[in-house]
Scaffold this motif. Structure first.
Motif, short mmCIF file in Angstrom:
data_model
loop_
_atom_site.label_atom_id
_atom_site.label_comp_id
_atom_site.label_asym_id
_atom_site.label_seq_id
_atom_site.Cartn_x
_atom_site.Cartn_y
_atom_site.Cartn_z
N ILE A 293 0.83 -1.20 0.00
CA ILE A 293 0.00 0.00 0.00
C ILE A 293 0.87 1.26 0.00
CG2 ILE A 293 -1.56 1.37 1.43
CD1 ILE A 293 -2.98 -0.82 -0.02
N LEU A 294 1.87 1.28 0.85
CA LEU A 294 2.76 2.43 0.95
C LEU A 294 3.46 2.70 -0.38
CD1 LEU A 294 3.92 4.47 3.05
CD2 LEU A 294 5.84 2.89 3.29
N THR A 295 3.91 1.62 -1.04
CA THR A 295 4.60 1.75 -2.32
C THR A 295 3.67 2.29 -3.39
OG1 THR A 295 6.06 -0.09 -1.74
CG2 THR A 295 5.94 0.53 -4.07
N VAL A 296 2.44 1.76 -3.44
CA VAL A 296 1.48 2.22 -4.44
C VAL A 296 1.17 3.71 -4.25
CG1 VAL A 296 -0.92 2.02 -5.20
CG2 VAL A 296 0.45 -0.03 -4.86
N VAL A 297 0.95 4.12 -3.01
CA VAL A 297 0.68 5.53 -2.74
C VAL A 297 1.85 6.40 -3.17
CG1 VAL A 297 0.32 7.24 -0.91
CG2 VAL A 297 -0.92 5.08 -0.84
N GLY A 298 3.07 5.97 -2.80
CA GLY A 298 4.26 6.77 -3.11
C GLY A 298 4.52 6.90 -4.59
N VAL A 299 4.55 5.77 -5.32
CA VAL A 299 4.90 5.84 -6.74
C VAL A 299 3.81 6.52 -7.56
CG1 VAL A 299 6.42 3.83 -6.66
CG2 VAL A 299 4.01 3.51 -7.23
N THR A 300 2.55 6.37 -7.15
CA THR A 300 1.47 7.03 -7.87
C THR A 300 1.55 8.54 -7.70
OG1 THR A 300 0.03 5.10 -7.55
CG2 THR A 300 -1.03 7.14 -8.21
N THR A 301 1.83 8.97 -6.48
CA THR A 301 1.96 10.41 -6.22
C THR A 301 3.17 10.99 -6.97
OG1 THR A 301 0.98 10.10 -4.03
CG2 THR A 301 2.20 12.15 -4.43
N LEU A 302 4.30 10.29 -6.90
CA LEU A 302 5.51 10.76 -7.59
C LEU A 302 5.31 10.77 -9.10
CD1 LEU A 302 8.25 8.96 -5.47
CD2 LEU A 302 7.83 11.42 -5.59
N SER A 303 4.61 9.77 -9.62
CA SER A 303 4.38 9.70 -11.06
C SER A 303 3.49 10.84 -11.53
CB SER A 303 3.74 8.35 -11.42
OG SER A 303 3.58 8.22 -12.80
N THR A 304 2.48 11.16 -10.75
CA THR A 304 1.59 12.27 -11.09
C THR A 304 2.35 13.59 -11.09
OG1 THR A 304 -0.28 11.08 -10.12
CG2 THR A 304 -0.54 13.44 -10.48
N ALA A 305 3.23 13.77 -10.09
CA ALA A 305 4.04 14.98 -10.04
C ALA A 305 5.01 15.04 -11.22
CB ALA A 305 4.82 15.03 -8.72
N ALA A 306 5.58 13.88 -11.59
CA ALA A 306 6.54 13.84 -12.70
C ALA A 306 5.87 14.19 -14.02
CB ALA A 306 7.16 12.44 -12.79
N MET A 307 4.61 13.83 -14.20
CA MET A 307 3.90 14.13 -15.44
C MET A 307 3.84 15.64 -15.67
SD MET A 307 0.05 13.00 -16.64
CE MET A 307 -0.74 13.99 -15.36
N VAL A 308 3.83 16.41 -14.60
CA VAL A 308 3.78 17.88 -14.70
C VAL A 308 5.18 18.48 -14.77
CG1 VAL A 308 3.01 19.98 -13.55
CG2 VAL A 308 1.60 17.91 -13.45
N ILE A 309 6.10 17.95 -13.96
CA ILE A 309 7.43 18.56 -13.81
C ILE A 309 8.38 18.16 -14.94
CG2 ILE A 309 9.47 18.67 -12.33
CD1 ILE A 309 7.57 18.25 -9.94
N TYR A 310 8.37 16.88 -15.34
CA TYR A 310 9.37 16.40 -16.30
C TYR A 310 9.28 17.07 -17.67
CZ TYR A 310 10.99 12.75 -13.11
OH TYR A 310 11.54 12.07 -12.06
N PRO A 311 8.09 17.37 -18.22
CA PRO A 311 8.08 18.13 -19.49
C PRO A 311 8.76 19.49 -19.36
CG PRO A 311 5.96 17.09 -19.14
CD PRO A 311 6.74 16.89 -17.87
N LEU A 312 8.70 20.11 -18.17
CA LEU A 312 9.41 21.37 -17.95
C LEU A 312 10.92 21.16 -17.99
CD1 LEU A 312 7.24 22.83 -15.02
CD2 LEU A 312 7.04 23.28 -17.49
N ILE A 313 11.38 20.01 -17.46
CA ILE A 313 12.80 19.67 -17.51
C ILE A 313 13.24 19.46 -18.96
CG2 ILE A 313 14.52 17.94 -16.85
CD1 ILE A 313 12.95 17.49 -14.29
N VAL A 314 12.38 18.80 -19.75
CA VAL A 314 12.68 18.58 -21.17
C VAL A 314 12.89 19.93 -21.87
CG1 VAL A 314 11.69 17.85 -23.37
CG2 VAL A 314 11.51 16.37 -21.36
N GLY A 315 12.01 20.89 -21.60
CA GLY A 315 12.16 22.21 -22.20
C GLY A 315 13.41 22.93 -21.74
N ALA A 316 13.72 22.80 -20.45
CA ALA A 316 14.91 23.48 -19.91
C ALA A 316 16.19 22.90 -20.47
CB ALA A 316 14.90 23.37 -18.38
N LEU A 317 16.21 21.58 -20.73
CA LEU A 317 17.41 20.92 -21.25
C LEU A 317 17.49 21.00 -22.77
CD1 LEU A 317 17.48 17.69 -19.02
CD2 LEU A 317 18.84 19.78 -18.76
#
Length: 351
Positions: free
Chosen positions: A169-193
């Motif tokens: 349960i802890l793993t599912v909560v953690g990776v789902t939350t991190l994945s959702t955050a990454a969907m927003v943040i990582y495209p910004l990293i792509v643009g910056a790089l």
């Protein structure tokens, strides 16, 4: 005349059928609760956005009191184990050997290096932080492969003990939350790089945890990025097969030494079914409609199973774990991010 003298063979047969159906009937209340949660959370996610699995988990946890009542417990247990394995097995229809071959050797090496190193680092970091190796392997595999789906599949290959479900349960909560955050943040990293569309696809597909978030982030940039990121992500999903097989061997040895509880089969049926479906799908004999239907069924099974896992877990149990697992998953995520970037900038990912 006594009742025994008036009974007929038909009556005996009817009683026999009732006895056989009794286990299935006992599962109905709990299973209906899990299916209802799956329907409600899917509706919310489809109409208002957000991760369906995380919704199902939180809804389930709010109904934890149902596990204290007999009628629902059997069905919840059935959903958390059997329905889960069916859903994992059906993930095989999303992958073909041709998709893997089209990527070329560079992305394949990037994915293999990222998956293996993240799992190893996860286990090592867990030990350094005073956590169990099992939690490190589970979180590392989930971050490295395919998020919540990998957490469910890998946990099904691990021995059952007093903390196994809490770790899942802890793993599912953690990776789902991190994945959702990454969907927003990582495209910004792509643009910056300033990454190209192809490199951006390798970056997103090689780092974001869950398939849905990879697709969302990839096509947010361009169609080419979306296509490449999806293929790379599917390759990571394919790594689930060897990972589960390694977990089978690893935890069978642990069980033989008396360190785990519960029987762990060497080649479980759900893993065999996963591989068979990948091979059949690679032959192109599954009609598109059937493949889409099996994909949807897999999603429904996973949502139903995670709702059951949520019902079985309380917030109090998660609070006992503390902040260390959260830091562990964040560190694993950043490590995987660094590995993929190194592969891109050294040219390994473009071989």
């Amino acid at each position: 005349m006594s009742h025994s003298q008036t009974s007929t063979p038909q009556d005996a047969s009817l009683h026999g059928w009732r006895r056989r159906l009794a286990p299935a009937r006992a599962r109905i209340p709990g299973l209906l609760i899990c299916i209802t949660i799956a329907l409600a959370t899917t509706f919310i996610a489809d109409h208002y956005g957000g991760p369906t699995l995380l919704y199902a988990l939180l809804f389930g946890m709010s109904l934890h009191f149902l596990t204290e009542q007999g009628p629902c417990l059997v069905g919840v247990e059935f959903a958390a184990r059997t329905i889960l394995r069916i859903g994992v097995a059906l993930l095989g229809v999303r992958i073909t050997l041709e998709q893997v071959a089209e990527l070329g050797i560079g992305p394949v090496l990037t994915v293999v290096i990222g998956v293996v190193s993240t799992i190893v680092v996860g286990a090592a970091l867990a030990r350094m932080m005073g956590l169990s190796r099992d939690l490190g392997l589970l979180t590392g595999g989930s971050v490295a492969i395919c998020g919540a789906s990998a957490a469910l599949a890998l946990s099904a290959a691990m021995p059952r003990n007093e903390v196994a479900e809490r770790n899942t349960i802890l793993t599912v909560v953690g990776v789902t939350t991190l994945s959702t955050a990454a969907m927003v943040i990582y495209p910004l990293i792509v643009g910056a790089l300033g990454l190209s569309h192809s490199d951006a696809g390798i970056f997103l597909g090689g780092t974001i945890h869950d398939v849905a978030q990879v697709v969302g982030a990839g096509y947010m940039i361009s169609d080419e990025t979306g296509d490449v990121s999806t293929f790379v992500k599917l390759l990571r999903v394919a790594m689930l097969v060897p990972a589960v097989m390694v977990f089978m061997v690893l935890f069978r040895r642990a069980r033989d030494k008396g360190e785990g509880q519960g029987k762990v089969p060497m080649f479980p049926a759900f893993l065999v079914a996963f591989v068979v479906l990948v091979l059949i799908n690679s032959l192109g004999v599954i009609p598109a409609g059937v493949r889409e239907g099996m994909t949807d069924l897999s999603r429904w099974c996973l949502v139903t199973a995670i709702a059951a896992l949520g019902i079985k877990t309380s917030f109090q149990k998660l609070a006992v774990v503390g902040w260390k697992p959260v830091i562990l998953m964040l560190a694993e995520t950043l490590f995987l991010l660094g590995v993929v970037l190194v592969c891109l900038y050294t040219g390994l990912a473009e071989w």
